[in-house]
Design an enzyme around this catalytic site. Structure first.
Site, PDB file in Angstrom:
ATOM      1  CB  ALA A  62      14.333  62.165 -28.070  1.00 22.59           C
ATOM      2  CD  GLU A 135      19.711  64.520 -23.626  1.00 23.59           C
ATOM      3  OE1 GLU A 135      18.938  64.760 -22.576  1.00 23.59           O
ATOM      4  OE2 GLU A 135      20.298  63.121 -23.428  1.00 23.59           O
TER       5      GLU A 135
END
Length: 166
Positions: A62, A135
Site C-alpha cells: 500500500a 504491516e
C-alpha cells in the site's frame, strides 16, 4: 501510466507495475491496473498474462502516504469512498481472469504486493524475491484478501505465521 502493458510475440501479455520507488499500490497504480488488465484479457492474441514490477521491487504494498488521507476522511466518508474497495476489485479481476495469470515476482512482494501475487493463478519468483506481510508488525492485518488467499496456496502453519507475524 503507472501500469504498462505489452504483448510479446509468443502471445504472453505483460502488465508491469511502475510506481517508483517501490511500485506501491496507490490510487493511481490501482486505477491504472484496473484499466489496463482488461485490455489484455480482451486481446485475442494474448494466451496468458504475467504481472511483474519494474525495477528491483515486485511491489512494496500500500501507498503509506494515502493512509493519512483515509484517516482524515473519517469512518462515514470511508463508507462512501473506500479506497480499499478499488484494490479488492482489482484483485478479484486478476483472480477471475479467464486467461492464466502468473505473478513474476522479481523482488520483494510485501503487504499488498504479496496479495497481488496471491490473486494470480500461479507465482514464480526470482532468487532475490521475498514475500511477507510486514504491516502485521504495525498491528494491521493484510487488507486485500491475503488472509483468505494465502491459506489456499501455502500450508496452514506457514500461512498463519505469515498472517500473524509478518
Amino acid at each position: 501510466m503507472p501500469a504498462t502493458i505489452n504483448v510479446r510475440p509468443d502471445g504472453v501479455g505483460v502488465l508491469t507495475m511502475d510506481s517508483p520507488p517501490v511500485n506501491s499500490l496507490g490510487t493511481e497504480l490501482v486505477t491504472s491496473m484496473k484499466q489496463e488488465f482488461p485490455k489484455l484479457v480482451q486481446d485475442p492474441k494474448v494466451k496468458a498474462i504475467v504481472i511483474t514490477g519494474k525495477g528491483p521491487m515486485f511491489c512494496g504494498g500500500a501507498e503509506i502516504t494515502e493512509f493519512a488521507i483515509m484517516v482524515a476522511m473519517g469512518p462515514e466518508k470511508m463508507k462512501e469512498n473506500n479506497p480499499v474497495a478499488a484494490l479488492s476489485e482489482m484483485m478479484d479481476m486478476i483472480d477471475a481472469s479467464p486467461k492464466t495469470t502468473v505473478a513474476a515476482i522479481n523482488g520483494p512482494a510485501l503487504g499488498g504486493g504479496c496479495e497481488v501475487s496471491l490473486a494470480c493463478h500461479y507465482r514464480v519468483a526470482d532468487g532475490k524475491a521475498s514475500v511477507g506481510f510486514p504491516e502485521v508488525n504495525l498491528g494491521l492485518l493484510p487488507g486485500a484478501q491475503g488472509t483468505q488467499r494465502l491459506p489456499r496456496v501455502a500450508p496452514l502453519p506457514t500461512a498463519m505465521q505469515m498472517i500473524l507475524q509478518g
